[in-house]
Enzyme design. Structure first.
Site, mmCIF file in Angstrom:
data_model
loop_
_atom_site.group_PDB
_atom_site.id
_atom_site.type_symbol
_atom_site.label_atom_id
_atom_site.label_comp_id
_atom_site.label_asym_id
_atom_site.label_seq_id
_atom_site.Cartn_x
_atom_site.Cartn_y
_atom_site.Cartn_z
ATOM 1 N N LYS A 182 0.851 -1.185 0.000
ATOM 2 C CA LYS A 182 0.000 0.000 0.000
ATOM 3 C C LYS A 182 0.892 1.242 0.000
ATOM 4 O O LYS A 182 1.807 1.348 0.814
ATOM 5 C CB LYS A 182 -0.892 -0.027 1.236
ATOM 6 C CG LYS A 182 -1.957 1.061 1.288
ATOM 7 C CD LYS A 182 -2.809 0.869 2.532
ATOM 8 C CE LYS A 182 -3.877 1.940 2.627
ATOM 9 N NZ LYS A 182 -4.684 1.798 3.879
ATOM 10 N N HIS B 226 -0.161 4.436 0.437
ATOM 11 C CA HIS B 226 -0.734 5.569 1.158
ATOM 12 C C HIS B 226 -1.163 5.098 2.544
ATOM 13 O O HIS B 226 -1.085 3.916 2.863
ATOM 14 C CB HIS B 226 -1.924 6.145 0.393
ATOM 15 C CG HIS B 226 -3.050 5.162 0.219
ATOM 16 N ND1 HIS B 226 -3.029 4.176 -0.743
ATOM 17 C CD2 HIS B 226 -4.213 4.996 0.890
ATOM 18 C CE1 HIS B 226 -4.134 3.451 -0.674
ATOM 19 N NE2 HIS B 226 -4.863 3.936 0.323
#
Length: 224
Positions: free
Chosen positions: A102, A104
């Site tokens: 991921k 963010h």
């Protein structure tokens, strides 16, 4: 075969997670049975299978601090097993990985508790051992220790092409490669014992000879 193992096999057959017939495995073999943990797909059945995982782990005597579930099936199995362990008086953290990092928010590939201490990897089966290898690498990279792998069913099949079969099963190779035990709620020998029992369901016993032939051709005697 323990009473817990026999109960698990009968439960898996009733839930149609273990099915009999003709199935092509990932290795390209025609198998007389198939195990699909993805069919533990409602709350009641997931809760039951989690209890089998939890009790098998507690009965094993393996020392552990947390659980890890490899994406994707291991995510549900590890989290449900953590709930079952808590209900049995053993509350431990759990984590799982994303297939893609991921970029963010919190970022990274690990979701859940920080990987630390002795960690049990929980999955449905071991075929090629890829998810175990990736899990071990993630755990060791975090400075933690893989303590064991816990699966539902050990198919006890030798790995490799039909004309160049290894002497070992995928489970044996994982255990030897990483120096950790692989625990299974049940294995192929247990399944065959249930098929051979005097009180076995007729719908199951009709596949006994096919399972015996398959075990003779591809199976290992016992896990080392």
């Amino acid at each position: 075969m323990s009473a817990l193992t026999e109960e698990f096999i009968r439960f898996a057959v009733d839930a149609q997670v273990i099915r009999f017939g003709e199935f092509v495995t990932k290795a390209g073999r025609t198998s007389p049975y198939f195990f699909n943990a993805g069919l533990f797909n409602d709350g009641a059945n997931l809760g039951k299978v989690a209890n089998f995982y939890a009790q098998t782990l507690l009965d094993s005597g393996v020392e552990f601090d947390m659980l890890f579930g490899p994406a994707y099936k291991g995510i549900t199995l590890a989290s449900a097993t953590a709930v079952a362990l808590a209900n049995k008086g053993r509350n431990v953290p759990f984590a799982y990985n994303r297939k893609e990092a991921k970029d963010h928010g919190e970022g990274g590939t690990i979701v859940g508790a920080k990987l630390a201490g002795r960690i049990v990897i929980i999955d449905d089966v071991i075929s090629a051992g890829t998810s175990v290898r990736e899990s071990v690498e993630l755990i060791r990279a975090a400075g933690a220790e893989p303590a064991a792998v816990l699966i539902a069913l050990d198919r006890m099949e030798r790995v490799g092409a039909d004309d160049a079969l290894s002497a070992n099963s995928a489970v044996q190779e994982v255990s030897q490669s990483y120096g950790i035990p692989v625990l299974a709620i049940a294995n192929l020998n247990d399944l065959f014992t249930c098929l051979s029992a005097e009180n076995a369901d007729v719908a199951m016993t009709q596949y006994k000879d096919a399972v015996a032939d398959y075990r003779q051709r591809y199976g290992v005697v016992a896990n080392k």
